[in-house]
Write a protein that holds these residues in place. Structure first.
Motif, short mmCIF file in Angstrom:
data_model
loop_
_atom_site.label_atom_id
_atom_site.label_comp_id
_atom_site.label_asym_id
_atom_site.label_seq_id
_atom_site.Cartn_x
_atom_site.Cartn_y
_atom_site.Cartn_z
N PRO A 39 47.99 34.30 39.56
CA PRO A 39 46.55 34.37 39.78
C PRO A 39 46.19 35.23 40.99
N ILE A 65 51.37 45.07 26.43
CA ILE A 65 50.30 45.66 27.23
C ILE A 65 50.84 46.18 28.56
N LYS A 104 39.92 32.51 32.56
CA LYS A 104 40.99 32.10 33.48
C LYS A 104 42.10 31.37 32.75
N TYR A 130 44.14 39.36 31.10
CA TYR A 130 44.96 39.89 32.19
C TYR A 130 44.17 40.76 33.16
N CYS A 131 42.83 40.80 33.03
CA CYS A 131 42.04 41.65 33.92
C CYS A 131 42.16 41.17 35.36
N PHE A 132 42.10 42.13 36.27
CA PHE A 132 42.20 41.73 37.68
C PHE A 132 41.32 42.58 38.57
N ASP A 133 41.11 42.06 39.75
CA ASP A 133 40.37 42.75 40.80
C ASP A 133 41.38 43.04 41.91
N VAL A 134 41.10 44.06 42.70
CA VAL A 134 42.02 44.41 43.78
C VAL A 134 41.29 44.28 45.11
N ARG A 193 46.02 41.51 44.24
CA ARG A 193 45.17 41.50 43.05
C ARG A 193 44.93 40.04 42.65
N VAL A 194 43.76 39.81 42.07
CA VAL A 194 43.34 38.46 41.71
C VAL A 194 42.80 38.53 40.29
N TRP A 195 43.11 37.54 39.49
CA TRP A 195 42.57 37.50 38.13
C TRP A 195 41.06 37.66 38.16
N ASP A 196 40.54 38.51 37.32
CA ASP A 196 39.09 38.72 37.24
C ASP A 196 38.60 38.23 35.87
N SER A 197 37.32 38.33 35.64
CA SER A 197 36.78 37.84 34.38
C SER A 197 35.65 38.73 33.89
N PHE A 233 31.10 42.43 36.54
CA PHE A 233 32.37 43.03 36.10
C PHE A 233 32.25 44.51 35.77
N GLN A 240 33.59 50.95 36.50
CA GLN A 240 34.35 50.31 37.57
C GLN A 240 35.82 50.46 37.22
N LYS A 246 39.65 49.45 38.86
CA LYS A 246 40.38 48.84 39.96
C LYS A 246 41.83 49.31 40.01
N CYS A 303 43.58 46.92 34.61
CA CYS A 303 42.69 45.94 35.22
C CYS A 303 41.54 45.54 34.32
N HIS A 314 38.57 46.71 33.84
CA HIS A 314 37.18 46.93 34.22
C HIS A 314 36.52 48.10 33.51
N LEU A 349 41.80 29.32 39.41
CA LEU A 349 42.93 29.99 40.05
C LEU A 349 43.80 28.96 40.76
#
Ligand SMILES: Cc1cc2nc3c(=O)[nH]c(=O)nc-3n(C[C@H](O)[C@H](O)[C@H](O)COP(=O)(O)OP(=O)(O)OC[C@H]3O[C@@H](n4cnc5c(N)ncnc54)[C@H](O)[C@@H]3O)c2cc1C
Ligand code: SF4
Ligand code: SF4
Ligand code: SF4
Lengths: 351, 284, 428, 251
Positions: free
Chosen positions: A61, A104, A241, A247-251, A266-270, A276, B246, B248, B254, B256, D168
């Motif tokens: 996560p 993927i 989640k 598997y999308c994430f934010d950095v 990196r953290v799981w994003d939504s 988004f 966007q 990332k 990612c 986005h 999380l």
């Protein structure tokens, strides 16, 4: 195939714990969480789905990408010494999900972080003999069958497990252990009997054929249902989640108060979160909750299939269980199928 | 010579950038600045026009920025033109010559330059869109002989918002480039055209059948320009647009940048109208 | 100095807003007030109409420093009202948690609010430069206290998992063992704290007064018990009004209290004077080392009594952890109410003194509330101390007098932001 | 040059300022990177020459407005610290009740001795540049806010709902535990500390940018909460925000 008597299971797990971190489901407040087992007595193989899917061991996560010194510009990768891990008792839906993630993460620029973890992970799956919960629809999604992709697969035969070995890595887990017996004729019969007996325990819950999903979703792009469901969606993001194939994430960067040492994580994003798809200037390319929901479902039922040849939903039912607004894939897809039917029937009657 | 991308990808993490030094800066407008960057010795950027890099300031974050310099002129250095809009770009604007940033890339597919050979070309830039296009324009003009007629249509908010003033002047001086600019709002002393960019289109009279168009600008511009171009008979497959989403990661992971099934960072950012015309999320 | 005006606007290094106003004309003390200028917060009023199980979460917001104390007193009031009997485990966890708060608050007060005065500094910030070890020790002790609370109730400021009848989260045995280890290790910091106080020169000011604290025969009491006075007499908690006798005075948005004398004192010094015999032997030894024995009547020595309590709570926390580990931590559901209407008083002796919560509940909804906080009870006593102090030090400079007064107020560790509340509650 | 920083408090429990002090436990270097010039709760020295003002507490009486405006004039950056300053907080619960009744209940016939009016967040009085939400604030988030300021940018706080962080952390959802929670409409950033401790979120960090109030109310109703209980839950910390959404702002 090998045979593991049930009374030897603990001994096996203890053996594994000598060389591996062994993770398995643990009950908490009526749900299950994959966690390292400290004691083989704690092992539970009969469980309904876990809160977070076992993917968390492959795509954590929150994951450190690299550490840096912002003053000297030194950077060091943080693909840490990953412990060899055995994931115990994966359901077949989760196994399918990992097969998709493997594709993927391995397509195009491979994600070395995922790969590094994946290489050190051994998957021990278990045959599902009865539905684990009401929300699951694995049979409809074709994920109730054992695919390739496991390292070791267990089938409960009552007082023993049938043990299938799917890979070299799996082979190593049992190699040379006298805990495992060679099967006799009766064991094969028993496996066949168990396998034949299990299917009627499961219902088809999707009202259309799974192979029709991409078409159904393509035809339903403009359905009013998206707006209806979008109105009730809380945009809480729980569904994404808990999904084993998201598997999308934010950095993000973290740095200390002296602005020197930090790391990029990196953290799981939504994709169900409002921001988004916002870009500089404030334009939101998915401007309503209806569109965000539609994106999630099209991604699961159409885009992933088009890009990777596998559907993005494995029917585990986690999102349905978690949704405080009771939005479920089955409810949604069946409604879409129902609304499309008259039109299709009309069309076919005309031709 | 190591190319940056290869270096990026052979790091043990694709997310780990390579340091680069700011060697020259020019303030174009109040919010747009141009940066000339130098890679460590032995590196080249090796990009295609329309590709972008992920630019980092360690401790702040990362953002995708198009490379605005021509591939042929890169040689261990490259240029960016950056609008100050948020955390990374604000911080970047505060950096002086000599400061270090870090970059990954180049990523994505640029303009399919081979398919422009022998064609008449219309470049259409709205605002900051001139940055990615400049890389393509320079490339085309460097090998001018390979192409037919060339026109540049460029719209800015006001006359104070023009980017790359020196380049604009040089292009305008050239006989072999038709250069048309317009502004939304004139200021004192402006005697050029006023109006949205579509008002410039009638000024270019290229035969539709042999024309390719490259468009980069804000999302609102695309629909209007496309309507006119299609009405003028330009083929769907000959209209190339660059998409901003966007991003990332830059490497298709990612999630986005997805427009329907398309990962903009990988399959894009440059896509033809034919590829996106049915994608509501691309052109809404 | 025969004419003096002291006007300290917003006394610093105390929690909440108070002004000291002293007026001496021709050697005659004409005014000597501690004015509470905190804005009223109306907690009793906003509790009305709330579900019974929200009360502790709302009232912990009365004070960020005694949040666990407020939650504890609040829960006890609700439990009394609804006939809830918490389990032994709950009681032990609450006591342990409470020690975390006492430790946190006392360390903050001793090191960051009081010590700078005695070291001639304006705050702990220059201290961080001149005596980094001392500051790091304070931070270390606070961290331990905070971690103790975090393990038990989520966090110290505004505890989360304390609820009517029990807890909604339980510490892991491993966490408790780790805390125990750190508590044992922090004995050295406790010793150093006692040494620090040995080295401070407390003003030689004495004034006998009435001391009031919660009391139990079997332990140094912080939760429940009955109300004991140094002037004699032990009363049940339900009689709290007869003890506190609050009145409103115009210069203060907090009310004043009086019991058998004109005023009384609550807090560490009062607990020390009344419950000395029940202190842990190590704490008694620490008192010995500080030359402190009951009854001590110098209010400046409240900080010394706090240090003694730091030792006591550290030792008692270790014992409590042992007891908990021996019993084994069970994940138990909170004890349920046996009725949905009733009236109850809960009390806790929080870092600054005795705190009472009194609720009336009908069908699970709070219909009446009264909260009496320690600083309110101390205000009259502080003023009388000030009045006794000023004539004896009139020969000093105005600056010295002002400092002496501020230090006196600070010695009480007043927590003014919560002292604002009502009197004469008439439950409807 | 270290930025000069001042702390102020209005109507509050001072728990956020205590949390600031607690931040030193894990980040003692804080004192090396900023210069604190005013912090009444912790220090006697004071100067009115500051660039950054952290303000705790809500504005609950007309006479505080002037002081708050003064701070705004002096400071280049004003940051609201904690739920009271950010949302009106617990203090605003009374805004739904007749003020006179509230005063009388607590002070009886002396009710007019003390000045008060409906509680409001700082942003109702002055422009606020950033907020550090929470009741109390989170120490690491405070440290991060300071880091951002030192980097020359405004503190960034999450704009997504708490459920994200809660998942999380892999908590079993309170709804699945048969309880209720405001996580779906509450701004994240606390690491879902309440659900992690077995309590549903109470909304202390304020609403997410586009909360679906209709849907959360439905979810609460479905778990057996009455309209009164739902209102009570939504008015623990969210009174001012929800009244504002209903078009009510206090005079
Ligand atoms: C392929 C590509 C090429 C590009 N080329 C260039 C270029 O050449 N020059 C250039 O200047 N820019 C370019 N951009 C745009 C640039 O990437 C963005 O402006 C940049 O990412 C902004 O980053 P930031 O950290 O400064 O801003 P951020 O702080 O991330 O935010 C900037 C703005 O983005 C929006 N936004 C983004 N994320 C969020 C969020 N989570 N919540 C709310 N709002 C959000 C807001 O409107 C905000 O004001 C390009 C983008 C792409 C995809
Ligand atoms: S979409 Fe839902 S049912 Fe499908 S795999 Fe994801 S969580 Fe499971
Ligand atoms: S879990 Fe349900 S309410 Fe939450 S984002 Fe997903 S669909 Fe919407
Ligand atoms: S417990 Fe609350 S915050 Fe956590 S997932 Fe459930 S609703 Fe969201």
């Amino acid at each position: 195939m090998k045979i593991l008597p049930k009374h030897s299971l603990k001994a096996w797990v203890e053996r594994l714990r000598a060389t591996h971190r062994v993770v398995a489901p643990r009950e908490t407040y009526g749900q299950y969480i994959f966690e390292e087992i400290e004691n083989a007595d704690d092992l539970v193989l009969d469980y309904h789905t876990s809160v977070l899917p076992p993917k968390k061991y492959l795509l954590p996560p929150r994951e450190d990408l690299f550490a840096f010194n912002a003053k000297t510009m030194e950077m060091s990768p943080l693909i840490e010494e990953i412990q060899p891990t055995v994931i115990m008792a994966l359901h077949t839906c989760d196994l399918h999900a990992i097969t998709l993630l493997d594709k993927i993460q391995g397509t195009g620029h491979t994600d070395q972080h995922y790969q590094a973890r994946r290489r050190k992970t051994t998957l021990v799956s278990i045959e599902c003999l009865k539905p684990c919960m009401d929300h699951a629809f694995c049979k409809s999604m074709g994920t109730l069958a054992v695919p390739e992709g496991f390292d070791v697969h267990l089938t409960d035969l009552g007082d023993r497990y049938a043990v299938d070995i799917g890979s070299e890595q799996g082979e190593q887990l049992i190699e040379g252990l006298s805990l495992f017996w060679e099967p006799v004729e009766a064991d094969y019969d028993r496996v066949n009997q168990v396998m034949a007996g299990k299917w009627p325990n499961f219902d088809y819950r999707l009202d259309c054929d799974v192979t029709d999903l991409p078409d159904l979703l393509a035809a339903s792009q403009d359905s009013a249902l998206w707006d209806e469901v979008g109105d009730t969606c809380l945009a809480c993001g729980q569904c994404t989640k808990v999904c084993p194939t998201c598997y999308c994430f934010d950095v993000l960067d973290e740095i200390d108060l002296k602005l020197e040492h930090g790391k990029r994580i990196r953290v799981w994003d939504s994709c169900l979160i409002e921001k988004f798809a916002v870009v500089a200037g404030g334009h939101n390319f998915r401007s309503s909750q209806a569109r965000r929901l539609r994106h999630r479902f099209l991604r699961k039922g159409k885009y992933q299939f088009e890009s990777y040849g596998l559907l993005g939903c494995v029917g585990c039912g986690r999102c349905a269980l978690s949704c405080p607004a009771h939005i479920t894939p089955i409810g949604l897809l069946n409604t879409l199928a129902e609304r499309r039917r008259p039109a299709t029937e009309e069309a076919s009657s005309r031709s | 010579m190591t190319t940056l991308l290869r270096e990026t990808l052979t790091h043990s993490s694709i997310y780990m950038p390579t340091p680069a030094r700011i060697v020259e800066v020019e303030q174009f407008t109040e919010v747009e600045k141009w940066f000339h960057l130098e890679l460590p010795s032995g590196f080249t950027i090796d990009h295609k026009p329309g590709q972008f890099v992920e630019v980092s300031i360690l401790g702040i974050g990362e953002a995708p920025i198009s490379i605005c310099s021509s591939p042929a002129r890169s040689n261990g250095s490259f240029e960016l033109c950056v609008r100050r809009v948020g955390k990374l770009t604000d911080a970047l604007h505060r950096l002086d010559v000599g400061s270090m940033i870090a970059v990954r890339g180049p990523f994505g597919h640029g303009f399919p330059i081979d398919r422009f050979h022998g064609k008449d070309i219309i470049f259409i830039a709205g605002g900051l869109g001139l940055a990615p296009l400049r890389s393509l324009i320079t490339e085309v003009l460097d090998e001018r002989g390979k192409y037919g007629r060339v026109a540049l249509l460029y719209g800015a908010r006001t006359p104070n918002d023009f980017l790359f003033p020196a380049d604009l002047a040089a292009w305008a001086d050239r006989e072999d480039v038709e250069c048309h600019v317009t502004v939304d709002r004139p200021t004192e002393g402006w005697d050029g055209p006023v109006g949205v960019i579509t008002t410039l289109l009638p000024k270019v009279k290229f035969p539709a059948r042999n024309t390719v168009v490259a468009i980069v600008g804000p999302p609102v511009m695309y629909r209007f320009v496309l309507d006119e171009l299609l009405a003028a008979g330009i083929a769907e497959g000959n209209i190339w647009l660059s998409f901003e989403r966007q991003m990332k990661c830059g490497v298709g992971k990612c999630g986005h940048c997805q427009m329907h099934h398309i990962y903009t960072c990988q399959q894009g950012p440059v896509l033809s109208y034919a590829e996106v015309k049915n994608l509501e999320e691309a052109l809404s | 100095m025969s004419t003096l005006k002291v006007d300290v606007h917003h006394v610093t290094r105390v929690e909440g807003h108070g002004n000291i106003v002293v007026d001496v004309e021709n050697g005659e003390l004409t005014q000597c007030d501690l004015q509470i200028v905190e804005t009223p917060r109306f907690f009793e009023a906003i509790l009305r109409g709330r579900a019974y199980d929200e009360a502790s979460h709302i009232t912990s917001r009365i004070c960020g420093i005694c949040a666990v104390g407020h939650a504890t007193a609040s829960l006890r009031a609700t439990e009394q009202a609804l006939g809830v009997t918490p389990s032994l485990q709950t009681t032990l966890l609450r006591k342990l948690n409470f020690h975390g708060e006492i430790l946190d608050s006392h360390v903050l007060h001793i090191y960051m609010l009081v010590a700078p005065d005695y070291l001639g500094l304006g705050s702990v910030i220059p201290l961080a430069k001149s005596a980094p070890d001392l500051v790091l020790r304070a931070l270390r002790m606070k961290q331990l206290a905070g971690d103790l609370c975090a393990t038990l109730c989520g966090r110290h400021t505004h505890p989360i998992s304390m609820t009517v009848g029990g807890f909604t989260q339980f510490p892991k045995p491993a966490d408790l063992r780790a805390l125990r280890e750190r508590l044992v290790a922090s004995r050295a910091d406790c010793d150093a704290t006692i040494q620090l106080l040995q080295g401070l020169e407390f003003p030689a000011f004495e004034r006998d007064t009435e001391y009031v604290a919660l009391h139990r025969d079997d332990e140094y009491c912080f939760i429940d018990g009955s109300i004991a006075s140094s002037d004699g007499g032990i009363r049940p908690l339900a009689d709290y009004r007869e003890v506190t006798n609050e009145t409103i005075v115009p210069h203060s948005s907090a009310k004043h209290a009086r019991h058998q004398r004109e005023s009384y004192l609550v807090g560490a010094l009062a607990r020390f004077n009344i419950n000395y015999d029940r202190l842990h032997p190590r704490a008694q030894a620490a008192a010995e080392a500080l030359g402190l024995r009951p009854k001590t009547i110098n209010p400046y020595l409240n900080a010394a009594a706090q240090a003694v309590e730091v030792v006591h709570c550290t030792e008692d926390a270790i014992l409590l952890i042992d007891q908990l580990l021996e019993h084994g931590i069970r994940h138990e559901e909170p004890a349920a109410p046996t009725r949905m209407s009733g009236e109850g008083v809960g009390a806790a002796d929080v870092p600054r003194g005795t705190l009472f919560h009194h609720y009336k509940i009908e069908d699970g909804t709070i219909v009446g509330a009264n909260c009496i906080i320690p600083t309110g009870q101390n205000l009259a006593n502080i003023e009388l101390d000030m009045r006794a102090l000023v004539p004896g030090i009139l020969d000093r400079t105005q600056q010295e007098i002002t400092l002496a007064l501020e230090m006196l107020v600070r010695a009480y560790d007043p927590c003014i932001s919560c002292s604002t509340h009502m009197l004469d509650v008439k439950f409807v | 040059m270290k930025p000069k920083v001042a702390f102020f408090e209005f109507t509050s429990c001072e728990g956020c300022q205590l949390t600031v002090l607690d931040t030193l436990q894990r980040h003692p270097e804080l004192l090396e990177v900023i210069e604190i010039v005013q912090f009444r709760e912790a220090m006697t020295e004071r100067s009115d020459d500051y660039q950054i003002a952290f303000i705790e507490g809500s504005c609950t009486r007309p006479s505080d407005e002037e002081k708050i405006r003064e701070i705004r004039t002096q400071a280049q950056i004003v940051i609201a610290v904690g739920a009271c300053a950010h949302l009106g907080g617990i203090n605003a619960i009374r805004n739904r009740m007749p003020l006179d009744d509230v005063r009388e209940y607590v002070y009886g016939d002396k009710k007019d001795w003390f000045e008060t009016y409906p509680a409001r967040p700082l942003s109702a009085v002055i422009k606020v540049d950033a907020v550090i939400p929470g009741c109390p604030i989170d120490r690491d988030e405070f440290a991060m806010a300071v880091t951002h300021l030192l980097q020359g940018r405004m503190p960034a706080i999450p704009d997504y709902p708490l459920c994200i962080e809660c998942k999380l952390t892999e908590n079993v959802c309170m709804f699945l535990r048969g309880q209720t929670c405001l996580g779906p409409i509450t701004r994240a950033g606390c690491d879902a500390i309440c659900p992690s401790c077995g309590q549903g979120c109470e909304g202390c960090r304020g609403l997410v940018p586009s909360p679906n109030l209709g849907s959360i109310k439905e979810a609460l109703r479905e778990r057996g909460m009455t309209e009164e209980q739902i209102d009570a839950r939504l008015s623990l910390f969210l009174t001012y925000q929800t009244m504002q959404m209903d078009g009510v702002t206090p005079a």
